[in-house]
Design a protein around this motif. Structure first.
Motif, PDB file in Angstrom:
ATOM      1  N   THR A 108       0.887  -1.089  -0.059  1.00  0.00           N
ATOM      2  CA  THR A 108      -0.118  -0.121  -0.036  1.00  0.00           C
ATOM      3  C   THR A 108       0.904   1.204  -0.149  1.00  0.00           C
ATOM      4  N   PRO A 109       0.402   2.472  -0.474  1.00  0.00           N
ATOM      5  CA  PRO A 109       1.192   3.679  -0.240  1.00  0.00           C
ATOM      6  C   PRO A 109       1.711   3.857   1.275  1.00  0.00           C
ATOM      7  N   ASN A 110       1.182   3.185   2.295  1.00  0.00           N
ATOM      8  CA  ASN A 110       1.469   3.571   3.472  1.00  0.00           C
ATOM      9  C   ASN A 110       2.682   2.565   3.831  1.00  0.00           C
ATOM     10  N   GLY A 111       3.033   1.467   3.092  1.00  0.00           N
ATOM     11  CA  GLY A 111       4.200   0.530   3.352  1.00  0.00           C
ATOM     12  C   GLY A 111       3.604  -0.841   3.797  1.00  0.00           C
ATOM     13  N   VAL A 112       2.313  -1.081   3.814  1.00  0.00           N
ATOM     14  CA  VAL A 112       1.746  -2.400   4.185  1.00  0.00           C
ATOM     15  C   VAL A 112       1.989  -3.540   3.058  1.00  0.00           C
ATOM     16  N   ILE A 113       2.523  -4.567   3.497  1.00  0.00           N
ATOM     17  CA  ILE A 113       3.001  -5.492   2.404  1.00  0.00           C
ATOM     18  C   ILE A 113       2.014  -6.708   2.597  1.00  0.00           C
ATOM     19  N   THR A 114       1.431  -7.163   1.537  1.00  0.00           N
ATOM     20  CA  THR A 114       0.721  -8.522   1.319  1.00  0.00           C
ATOM     21  C   THR A 114       1.404  -9.632   0.461  1.00  0.00           C
ATOM     22  N   GLU A 115       1.489 -10.728   0.571  1.00  0.00           N
ATOM     23  CA  GLU A 115       2.113 -11.512  -0.376  1.00  0.00           C
ATOM     24  C   GLU A 115       1.005 -12.782  -0.593  1.00  0.00           C
ATOM     25  N   PHE A 116       1.404 -13.121  -1.924  1.00  0.00           N
ATOM     26  CA  PHE A 116       0.337 -14.384  -2.530  1.00  0.00           C
ATOM     27  C   PHE A 116       1.559 -14.962  -3.258  1.00  0.00           C
ATOM     28  N   THR A 117       1.472 -16.515  -2.592  1.00  0.00           N
ATOM     29  CA  THR A 117       2.343 -17.370  -3.033  1.00  0.00           C
ATOM     30  C   THR A 117       1.592 -18.166  -4.378  1.00  0.00           C
ATOM     31  N   LEU A 118       2.404 -18.377  -5.455  1.00  0.00           N
ATOM     32  CA  LEU A 118       2.043 -18.844  -6.748  1.00  0.00           C
ATOM     33  C   LEU A 118       1.880 -20.350  -6.539  1.00  0.00           C
ATOM     34  N   PRO A 119       0.825 -21.149  -7.103  1.00  0.00           N
ATOM     35  CA  PRO A 119       0.905 -22.638  -6.941  1.00  0.00           C
ATOM     36  C   PRO A 119       1.776 -22.990  -7.583  1.00  0.00           C
ATOM     37  N   GLY A 120       2.463 -24.433  -6.930  1.00  0.00           N
ATOM     38  CA  GLY A 120       3.652 -24.935  -7.385  1.00  0.00           C
ATOM     39  C   GLY A 120       4.906 -24.598  -6.914  1.00  0.00           C
ATOM     40  N   VAL A 121       5.966 -24.743  -7.600  1.00  0.00           N
ATOM     41  CA  VAL A 121       7.343 -24.324  -7.270  1.00  0.00           C
ATOM     42  C   VAL A 121       7.921 -23.823  -8.402  1.00  0.00           C
TER      43      VAL A 121
END
Length: 240
Positions: free
Chosen positions: A98-111
């Protein structure tokens, strides 16, 4: 490491990134009037104001390869939700900040999908390339991921997409250097590819939308290419 600003008249100003050897890589304009960039070796997202004040945001998850090297965020783009979205090459994730610096991560299926470059589509989603799986990925602002394998992609080495951008026709356009094609993918995942005219000496890499309504790409064989929405390609040799 340095960040640089250049005026339309060619005046360059250099700004030093606080973290040394951070390897700044991707860059984009943010919704807050600032510029946002990735720090590949520092595993951080950076923000720089027009006056040059830099803030760094560490990514929560590790992006360290099996040999101990950090290979973190690569590309970054402004998303349709007003946040910044970035790829995590080694981490196999798509990140949102976010513009305020809050990070969210989403993992891809598989490797080992190795997400690389990312763009915002006209359909309200984010689209990205996968170097490891030779696919085009789509992620919604809520984090739902869909993958579309490229023709012969997963079974052919080096057949990944090298560049990606949103087109004027509502589709996503990409380049495939090894395959010597310019590709188009619809929001529903239908893929059409157009071979470059000089396939014996061609390696299309990056691509962008031009002000004329066409797509323009760089070819490592000393050419600039232009492709219309209907697939007509014109190439312009670079004099040097």
């Amino acid at each position: 490491m340095l960040r640089q600003k250049i005026t339309p008249s060619g005046v360059i100003t250099i700004f030093l990134v606080p973290t040394s050897l951070s390897s700044p890589e991707g860059i984009t304009a943010g919704p807050d009037g600032n510029i946002w960039f990735t720090e590949n070796s520092a595993n951080k997202i950076g923000r720089i104001t027009p006056s040059g004040a830099i803030t760094e945001y560490p990514i929560p998850s590790s992006n360290t390869d099996p040999w101990g090297a950090t290979l973190g965020p690569r590309d970054i783009t402004l998303g349709p939700d007003g946040n910044l979205w970035f790829t995590e090459f080694i981490g196999n994730r798509i990140g949102q900040i976010t513009p305020n610096g809050v990070i969210t991560e989403f993992t891809l299926p598989g490797v080992r999908k190795f997400p690389t470059v990312i763009t915002t589509g006209t359909d309200g989603n984010l689209w990205f390339t996968e170097m490891g799986y030779s696919a085009i990925g789509r992620i919604t602002p809520e984090g739902n991921i869909t993958e579309f394998p490229l023709p012969d992609g997963p079974s052919l080495a080096n057949s990944h997409a090298t560049g990606i951008t949103a087109g004027p026709d509502g589709n996503i356009w990409y380049t495939r250097g090894y395959n010597k094609v310019i590709g188009q993918i619809t929001p529903d995942g239908i893929i059409t590819e157009f071979p470059t005219p000089t396939t014996d000496e061609s390696y299309p890499s990056d691509i962008t939308l031009g002000t004329d309504g066409n797509l323009w790409y760089v070819d490592s064989w000393r050419k600039i290419g232009r492709i219309t929405s209907s697939g007509e390609i014109t190439e312009f040799p670079i004099p040097t």
